[in-house]
Design an enzyme around this catalytic site. Sequence first.
Site, short mmCIF file in Angstrom:
data_model
loop_
_atom_site.label_atom_id
_atom_site.label_comp_id
_atom_site.label_asym_id
_atom_site.label_seq_id
_atom_site.Cartn_x
_atom_site.Cartn_y
_atom_site.Cartn_z
N ARG A 61 45.66 44.34 9.48
CA ARG A 61 45.77 44.50 8.03
C ARG A 61 46.27 45.89 7.67
O ARG A 61 47.06 46.06 6.74
CB ARG A 61 44.39 44.24 7.39
CG ARG A 61 44.41 44.23 5.87
CD ARG A 61 43.11 43.67 5.34
NE ARG A 61 43.09 43.67 3.89
CZ ARG A 61 42.15 44.27 3.15
NH1 ARG A 61 41.15 44.91 3.74
NH2 ARG A 61 42.19 44.22 1.84
N GLY A 71 57.35 51.46 3.56
CA GLY A 71 57.82 51.25 4.92
C GLY A 71 56.75 51.74 5.87
O GLY A 71 55.73 52.30 5.47
N ASP A 73 55.28 54.14 7.61
CA ASP A 73 55.33 55.61 7.72
C ASP A 73 53.95 56.25 7.83
O ASP A 73 53.80 57.46 7.68
CB ASP A 73 56.07 56.20 6.52
CG ASP A 73 55.32 55.99 5.20
OD1 ASP A 73 54.36 55.16 5.18
OD2 ASP A 73 55.69 56.63 4.20
N ASN A 93 43.00 48.71 -0.92
CA ASN A 93 42.77 49.29 0.40
C ASN A 93 41.36 49.82 0.62
O ASN A 93 41.05 50.32 1.71
CB ASN A 93 43.76 50.44 0.66
CG ASN A 93 45.15 49.94 0.95
OD1 ASN A 93 45.34 48.82 1.41
ND2 ASN A 93 46.15 50.75 0.67
N HIS A 190 46.32 36.09 8.84
CA HIS A 190 44.96 35.85 8.35
C HIS A 190 44.12 35.06 9.34
O HIS A 190 42.91 34.89 9.13
CB HIS A 190 45.00 35.11 7.01
CG HIS A 190 45.39 35.97 5.85
ND1 HIS A 190 45.80 35.47 4.63
CD2 HIS A 190 45.46 37.32 5.73
CE1 HIS A 190 46.09 36.47 3.81
NE2 HIS A 190 45.88 37.60 4.46
N THR A 191 44.75 34.59 10.41
CA THR A 191 43.96 33.95 11.47
C THR A 191 42.95 34.93 12.06
O THR A 191 41.93 34.51 12.60
CB THR A 191 44.87 33.38 12.58
OG1 THR A 191 44.06 32.68 13.53
CG2 THR A 191 45.62 34.48 13.31
N ASP A 243 39.70 31.72 8.95
CA ASP A 243 39.87 30.45 9.65
C ASP A 243 38.65 30.23 10.54
O ASP A 243 37.75 31.08 10.58
CB ASP A 243 41.22 30.36 10.38
CG ASP A 243 41.25 31.03 11.75
OD1 ASP A 243 40.23 31.59 12.18
OD2 ASP A 243 42.32 31.00 12.38
N THR A 245 38.43 30.04 13.78
CA THR A 245 38.45 30.74 15.08
C THR A 245 38.84 32.19 14.81
O THR A 245 39.90 32.67 15.25
CB THR A 245 39.46 30.09 16.03
OG1 THR A 245 40.76 30.05 15.41
CG2 THR A 245 39.04 28.67 16.37
#
Length: 320
Positions: A61, A71, A73, A93, A190-191, A243, A245
């Site tokens: 993330r 970008g 950085d 954040n 997001h898994t 999810d 798993t």
Amino acid sequence: MGKATLFAAAMFLFMTLVSLSEGELDAHFYDLTCPQLETIVSETVRNASIHDPKVPARILRMFFHDCFIRGCDASILLDSTPKNQAEKDGPPNVSVRSFYVIDDAKAKLEKACPHTVSCADIIAIAARDVVAMSGGPYWNVLKGRKDGRVSKASETINLPAPTFNVSQLIQSFSKRGLGVKDMVTLSGGHTLGFSHCSSFEARLRNFSSLHDTDPSMNTEFAQGLRKTCPKPNKDPNAGQFLDSTASVFDNDYYKRLMVGKGVFGSDQALYGDYRTRWIVEAFARDQSLFFKEFTASMLKLGNGGVLENGEVRLNCRVVN
């Protein structure tokens, strides 16, 4: 050919190589200057993940949220100052964690090869490593990024929100040069994920004038989430894995979207829109296809907005 001409030709070749190294990324960028780089980052990430199973999802993330603003950085690593609130303190954040993992890797690299490896490259390598160690694909990370000197919390408004519909997601990703397939593919990150109730509880109660719960949600799944996130919710850490798993990088995320078990509205919307449904179905059927496309999209995201006039920070939290 005279000596002057030979010298001029040699200088032209030298300047061309320098400009390429500054403007383009290369998988072998540190082969001579810091050959231990990949090993140091991998060991640091792996050790941290053993002690805290949430590290892989947080590092992945972190990479997304860094690259989406200015970008890749490492602007997400800069600490706020009395005169500036930095990205890491922007509302989207506040829940990004595990910055210490990057700090640890940077400290080791400064001992092994001082003033050489950028914090931005460390994040990119760490993101690849957490995917691979969780059962996902491995790819050669292109390197040579520079660290930025600007980080503004106000710019985090440009991050895609968990409430976005597909049109909003497409627009958000296109600003980073990413297409519809990239968007659906990278959403599969997001898994490896967990969300606090605040990011999806609007789907569970008083959703609209016609529906108490978001009708795109599986009924039993929604009932379970309502128990997980009661009103009032006295547990600020309550939430749901994205999810079934959550510690394994696989295609289960897409399978769950097909049965109405996407946690975020933005996730479930991918299956409800004709522009993206076919991609969800393809990835749910074929995990190897998802891995192939994820590798390509991660490289595409990681190569966008590369700075040519940045710096190599000595401490990832402050500019030099």
